[in-house]
Write a protein that holds these residues in place. Sequence first.
Motif, PDB file in Angstrom:
ATOM      1  N   SER A   1       0.828  -1.196   0.000  1.00 54.84           N
ATOM      2  CA  SER A   1       0.000   0.000   0.000  1.00 54.84           C
ATOM      3  C   SER A   1       0.865   1.250   0.000  1.00 54.84           C
ATOM      4  O   SER A   1       2.017   1.239   0.444  1.00 54.84           O
ATOM      5  CB  SER A   1      -0.922   0.012   1.221  1.00 54.84           C
ATOM      6  OG  SER A   1      -0.161   0.188   2.396  1.00 54.84           O
ATOM      7  N   VAL A   2       0.270   2.309  -0.523  1.00 54.47           N
ATOM      8  CA  VAL A   2       0.872   3.635  -0.454  1.00 54.47           C
ATOM      9  C   VAL A   2      -0.279   4.628  -0.456  1.00 54.47           C
ATOM     10  O   VAL A   2      -1.301   4.409  -1.112  1.00 54.47           O
ATOM     11  CB  VAL A   2       1.876   3.892  -1.607  1.00 54.47           C
ATOM     12  CG1 VAL A   2       1.201   3.929  -2.952  1.00 54.47           C
ATOM     13  CG2 VAL A   2       2.693   5.150  -1.352  1.00 54.47           C
ATOM     14  N   VAL A   3      -0.127   5.690   0.298  1.00 44.87           N
ATOM     15  CA  VAL A   3      -1.177   6.698   0.422  1.00 44.87           C
ATOM     16  C   VAL A   3      -0.916   7.846  -0.537  1.00 44.87           C
ATOM     17  O   VAL A   3       0.181   8.412  -0.551  1.00 44.87           O
ATOM     18  CB  VAL A   3      -1.259   7.233   1.868  1.00 44.87           C
ATOM     19  CG1 VAL A   3      -2.270   8.370   1.970  1.00 44.87           C
ATOM     20  CG2 VAL A   3      -1.603   6.111   2.836  1.00 44.87           C
ATOM     21  N   ILE A   4      -1.932   8.149  -1.338  1.00 39.65           N
ATOM     22  CA  ILE A   4      -1.967   9.362  -2.145  1.00 39.65           C
ATOM     23  C   ILE A   4      -3.301  10.003  -1.762  1.00 39.65           C
ATOM     24  O   ILE A   4      -4.343   9.638  -2.291  1.00 39.65           O
ATOM     25  CB  ILE A   4      -1.907   9.059  -3.670  1.00 39.65           C
ATOM     26  CG1 ILE A   4      -0.610   8.367  -4.032  1.00 39.65           C
ATOM     27  CG2 ILE A   4      -2.079  10.340  -4.478  1.00 39.65           C
ATOM     28  CD1 ILE A   4       0.647   9.194  -3.829  1.00 39.65           C
ATOM     29  N   LYS A   5      -3.239  10.885  -0.785  1.00 37.22           N
ATOM     30  CA  LYS A   5      -4.464  11.439  -0.197  1.00 37.22           C
ATOM     31  C   LYS A   5      -5.402  11.941  -1.268  1.00 37.22           C
ATOM     32  O   LYS A   5      -4.962  12.593  -2.204  1.00 37.22           O
ATOM     33  CB  LYS A   5      -4.120  12.570   0.775  1.00 37.22           C
ATOM     34  CG  LYS A   5      -3.477  12.063   2.037  1.00 37.22           C
ATOM     35  CD  LYS A   5      -3.259  13.186   3.013  1.00 37.22           C
ATOM     36  CE  LYS A   5      -2.615  12.637   4.266  1.00 37.22           C
ATOM     37  NZ  LYS A   5      -2.407  13.646   5.275  1.00 37.22           N
ATOM     38  N   PRO A   6      -6.663  11.603  -1.123  1.00 38.32           N
ATOM     39  CA  PRO A   6      -7.324  10.920  -0.015  1.00 38.32           C
ATOM     40  C   PRO A   6      -7.398   9.402  -0.182  1.00 38.32           C
ATOM     41  O   PRO A   6      -8.125   8.734   0.519  1.00 38.32           O
ATOM     42  CB  PRO A   6      -8.726  11.509  -0.053  1.00 38.32           C
ATOM     43  CG  PRO A   6      -8.994  11.669  -1.527  1.00 38.32           C
ATOM     44  CD  PRO A   6      -7.656  12.084  -2.107  1.00 38.32           C
ATOM     45  N   PHE A   7      -6.636   8.857  -1.126  1.00 42.06           N
ATOM     46  CA  PHE A   7      -6.742   7.437  -1.457  1.00 42.06           C
ATOM     47  C   PHE A   7      -5.607   6.604  -0.881  1.00 42.06           C
ATOM     48  O   PHE A   7      -4.515   7.104  -0.621  1.00 42.06           O
ATOM     49  CB  PHE A   7      -6.757   7.252  -2.972  1.00 42.06           C
ATOM     50  CG  PHE A   7      -7.878   7.953  -3.649  1.00 42.06           C
ATOM     51  CD1 PHE A   7      -9.171   7.474  -3.546  1.00 42.06           C
ATOM     52  CD2 PHE A   7      -7.662   9.124  -4.355  1.00 42.06           C
ATOM     53  CE1 PHE A   7     -10.230   8.138  -4.143  1.00 42.06           C
ATOM     54  CE2 PHE A   7      -8.707   9.804  -4.964  1.00 42.06           C
ATOM     55  CZ  PHE A   7      -9.990   9.308  -4.858  1.00 42.06           C
ATOM     56  N   VAL A   8      -5.901   5.312  -0.721  1.00 45.95           N
ATOM     57  CA  VAL A   8      -4.889   4.324  -0.396  1.00 45.95           C
ATOM     58  C   VAL A   8      -4.821   3.378  -1.589  1.00 45.95           C
ATOM     59  O   VAL A   8      -5.825   2.733  -1.930  1.00 45.95           O
ATOM     60  CB  VAL A   8      -5.230   3.541   0.895  1.00 45.95           C
ATOM     61  CG1 VAL A   8      -4.161   2.492   1.162  1.00 45.95           C
ATOM     62  CG2 VAL A   8      -5.386   4.483   2.080  1.00 45.95           C
ATOM     63  N   LEU A   9      -3.681   3.329  -2.244  1.00 49.30           N
ATOM     64  CA  LEU A   9      -3.480   2.406  -3.354  1.00 49.30           C
ATOM     65  C   LEU A   9      -3.038   1.078  -2.784  1.00 49.30           C
ATOM     66  O   LEU A   9      -2.183   1.047  -1.875  1.00 49.30           O
ATOM     67  CB  LEU A   9      -2.415   2.947  -4.308  1.00 49.30           C
ATOM     68  CG  LEU A   9      -2.862   4.012  -5.308  1.00 49.30           C
ATOM     69  CD1 LEU A   9      -3.381   5.249  -4.616  1.00 49.30           C
ATOM     70  CD2 LEU A   9      -1.744   4.354  -6.240  1.00 49.30           C
ATOM     71  N   VAL A  10      -3.624  -0.005  -3.279  1.00 54.78           N
ATOM     72  CA  VAL A  10      -3.284  -1.331  -2.773  1.00 54.78           C
ATOM     73  C   VAL A  10      -2.987  -2.266  -3.933  1.00 54.78           C
ATOM     74  O   VAL A  10      -3.561  -2.149  -5.016  1.00 54.78           O
ATOM     75  CB  VAL A  10      -4.405  -1.927  -1.885  1.00 54.78           C
ATOM     76  CG1 VAL A  10      -4.577  -1.129  -0.619  1.00 54.78           C
ATOM     77  CG2 VAL A  10      -5.709  -2.040  -2.623  1.00 54.78           C
ATOM     78  N   GLN A  11      -2.064  -3.163  -3.675  1.00 52.61           N
ATOM     79  CA  GLN A  11      -1.646  -4.140  -4.679  1.00 52.61           C
ATOM     80  C   GLN A  11      -1.429  -5.468  -3.969  1.00 52.61           C
ATOM     81  O   GLN A  11      -0.801  -5.508  -2.905  1.00 52.61           O
ATOM     82  CB  GLN A  11      -0.353  -3.666  -5.336  1.00 52.61           C
ATOM     83  CG  GLN A  11       0.106  -4.468  -6.503  1.00 52.61           C
ATOM     84  CD  GLN A  11       1.315  -3.825  -7.163  1.00 52.61           C
ATOM     85  OE1 GLN A  11       2.317  -3.553  -6.495  1.00 52.61           O
ATOM     86  NE2 GLN A  11       1.227  -3.577  -8.447  1.00 52.61           N
TER      87      GLN A  11
END
Length: 96
Positions: A83-93
């Motif tokens: 995961s990595v946060v790119i506000k306001p989202f959390v990207l998940v793989q």
Amino acid sequence: MYDVDVDMLNREAAKILWRELQVFFASGKTIYVSTDLDLLEVAVAIKRDEADKVRHWQSEGMVGAVTDEQALKWYQANSIVWSVVIKPFVLVQDKA
């Protein structure tokens, strides 16, 4: 265009139990990134508002909202995701 510190994003990317991201999923703030893509490349493209690139990935099904089915699968398997946060989202793989 946003200034993006890629090194900082790399340091902030982490493995996390999917269950710990449930509140973000429930609020519609989790974005799935295919394992065919580099998580950080997608994060940078979103941060820089590279809409054409992101739309292309979306049209190919490589980037999009985490589905209920995917969330349930990860929850039941007690999965760990990148995961990595790119506000306001959390990207998940998927870690696999």
